[in-house]
Write an enzyme that holds these catalytic residues in place. Structure first.
Site, PDB file in Angstrom:
ATOM      1  N   GLU A  47       1.156  -1.455  -0.201  1.00 61.97           N
ATOM      2  CA  GLU A  47      -0.099  -0.189   0.019  1.00 61.97           C
ATOM      3  C   GLU A  47       0.583   1.374  -0.110  1.00 61.97           C
ATOM      4  O   GLU A  47       1.859   1.302   1.401  1.00 61.97           O
ATOM      5  CB  GLU A  47      -1.135  -0.001   1.695  1.00 61.97           C
ATOM      6  N   LYS A 120     -10.092   2.323  -2.394  1.00 56.09           N
ATOM      7  CA  LYS A 120     -10.523   2.078  -0.508  1.00 56.09           C
ATOM      8  C   LYS A 120     -11.919   2.370   0.303  1.00 56.09           C
ATOM      9  O   LYS A 120     -11.612   3.915  -0.120  1.00 56.09           O
ATOM     10  CB  LYS A 120      -9.068   2.343   0.121  1.00 56.09           C
ATOM     11  N   CYS A 157      -6.412  -2.647   2.526  1.00 53.20           N
ATOM     12  CA  CYS A 157      -5.112  -2.671   4.126  1.00 53.20           C
ATOM     13  C   CYS A 157      -6.435  -2.678   5.080  1.00 53.20           C
ATOM     14  O   CYS A 157      -7.168  -3.879   5.372  1.00 53.20           O
ATOM     15  CB  CYS A 157      -4.380  -1.039   4.636  1.00 53.20           C
TER      16      CYS A 157
END
Length: 298
Positions: A47, A120, A157
Site C-alpha cells: 500500500e 479503498k 489494508c
C-alpha cells in the site's frame, strides 16, 4: 466465470519505503522486473509504496504527494507491465480533483493498459493512522478485473478486516484477492500486544480465503518509519493463502522479499465442492446486514 482459468504464478513484493519517492518507485520497478524474471505472471506492491506512510500525522502539505491516474507513477508501473508481460497491482495516492483524494489500487494488464481501479472503501482513523484526513471513501464499489493472468480482486489494508468486502469481491468472480497493506506496531505496544495483533491480521485474511474458497494475498511493507522514539514498525509478514486457508508462502518480519507462489484455480473448484459455503448461503435471510446495529427499540 464460465471458463476455468489456467494456473498462474504470483509475486508479492515486500519492501522498505524511503523518504525519497523517486527511489521507492525505482526500487519497486526493479523488484517487479525481478518477479517477472522468476516467472511471475501477476505481481502486487504494498500500500502507498511510493512514499513512507504519511498518514501518521495530519499535515495539509502531504496532499502534494498525490498524483492523478494516469500520472507519473502509474505510467512507470504500466511500462514495467508492458516490458515484462506481467499483470501489476499498484497502490497509489490518487488526486481525483482539488480536495478529493483516494487511496487507490490500480490493476495494469500485461500490455500495460489500466484494466481498472479500486478506491479503498473502509478508511481508518486511529492513532498514527489518520487516513480520514487524507482519503475520500471509495465510490467504485467492490470489483473484479479480468486480466491475462487471472480474475483479480483488489481491496486495500483496512478493508482486510471486513468479511463483507471479501465476500462481495468473491461474488464478483475473483480468483485471487490482493490486499496491498501498510500495517505495523506502535513500538510501545509491541511487547505486550504485537504477536496477538499480527496473528489476528493473518488469521482474519486466511478466514476470507476459507469462507470464500479463493486465493488471498496480503502484501505489507517493512521497516520503522517516523520518530525514533515513536512512529510505526511495519511488521512485514506478507503471505499468500490458498482456498483452504493454507499459507503457500510467507515473508519475514523485517526483510525485503519477493515471494513467488503458484495458484491453481482448479483448487477453488475442488474446495468449493467439498466446502460449499457459497451454495448454502441463506441470501433470503441477510437483509439486516445493511443495518449499523440491530437495536431492539420500543
Amino acid at each position: 466465470m464460465s471458463r476455468p482459468s489456467q494456473p498462474f504464478t504470483v509475486a508479492l513484493v515486500q519492501m522498505r519505503c524511503s523518504t525519497d519517492p523517486d527511489d521507492n518507485v525505482r526500487r519497486a520497478c526493479e523488484r517487479l522486473r525481478e518477479a517477472a524474471e522468476r516467472g511471475a505472471q501477476v505481481a502486487c506492491l504494498p500500500e502507498l509504496f511510493r512514499t513512507q506512510y504519511f498518514c501518521q500525522v495530519e499535515d495539509s502539505s502531504r496532499f502534494n504527494l498525490a498524483e492523478p491516474i494516469p500520472g507519473p507513477t502509474s505510467e512507470a508501473l504500466a511500462q514495467v507491465a508492458r516490458e515484462t508481460g506481467m499483470v501489476v497491482v499498484g497502490s497509489l495516492f490518487e488526486r481525483r480533483t482539488a480536495g478529493i483524494y483516494h487511496n487507490t489500487a490500480v490493476v495494469f494488464d500485461a500490455d500495460g493498459s489500466i484494466r481498472g481501479r479500486y478506491r479503498k472503501m473502509h478508511i481508518p482513523d486511529d492513532p498514527l493512522y489518520y487516513e480520514k484526513y487524507y482519503f475520500t471513501p471509495g465510490d467504485l464499489g467492490f470489483q473484479t478485473f479480468e486480466t491475462k493472468a487471472a480474475r483479480v480482486g483488489t481491496l486495500v489494508c483496512w478493508d482486510q478486516w471486513y468479511p463483507e468486502a471479501a465476500r462481495l469481491t468473491a461474488l464478483k468472480g475473483a480468483e485471487i484477492l490482493f490486499y496491498p497493506t501498510a500495517i505495523g506496531w506502535h513500538p510501545a505496544e509491541k511487547a505486550e500486544f504485537g504477536e496477538a495483533q499480527a496473528n489476528a491480521w493473518e488469521t482474519v485474511q486466511r478466514a476470507h480465503a476459507i469462507s470464500n474458497g479463493l486465493f488471498v494475498a496480503a502484501i505489507n511493507r517493512v521497516g520503522h518509519e517516523g520518530p525514533v522514539d515513536g512512529g510505526l514498525e511495519f511488521w512485514g509478514g506478507s503471505f499468500l493463502a490458498d482456498p483452504f486457508g493454507r499459507v503457500l508462502a510467507r515473508a519475514g518480519r523485517d526483510t525485503e522479499e519477493v515471494l513467488i507462489a503458484s495458484c491453481d484455480p482448479g483448487l477453488m473448484e475442488e474446495t468449493r465442492r467439498n466446502w460449499p459455503f457459497l451454495r448454502d448461503r441463506r441470501i433470503d435471510a441477510y437483509g439486516s446486514i445493511t443495518q449499523r446495529f440491530l437495536d431492539e427499540l420500543p
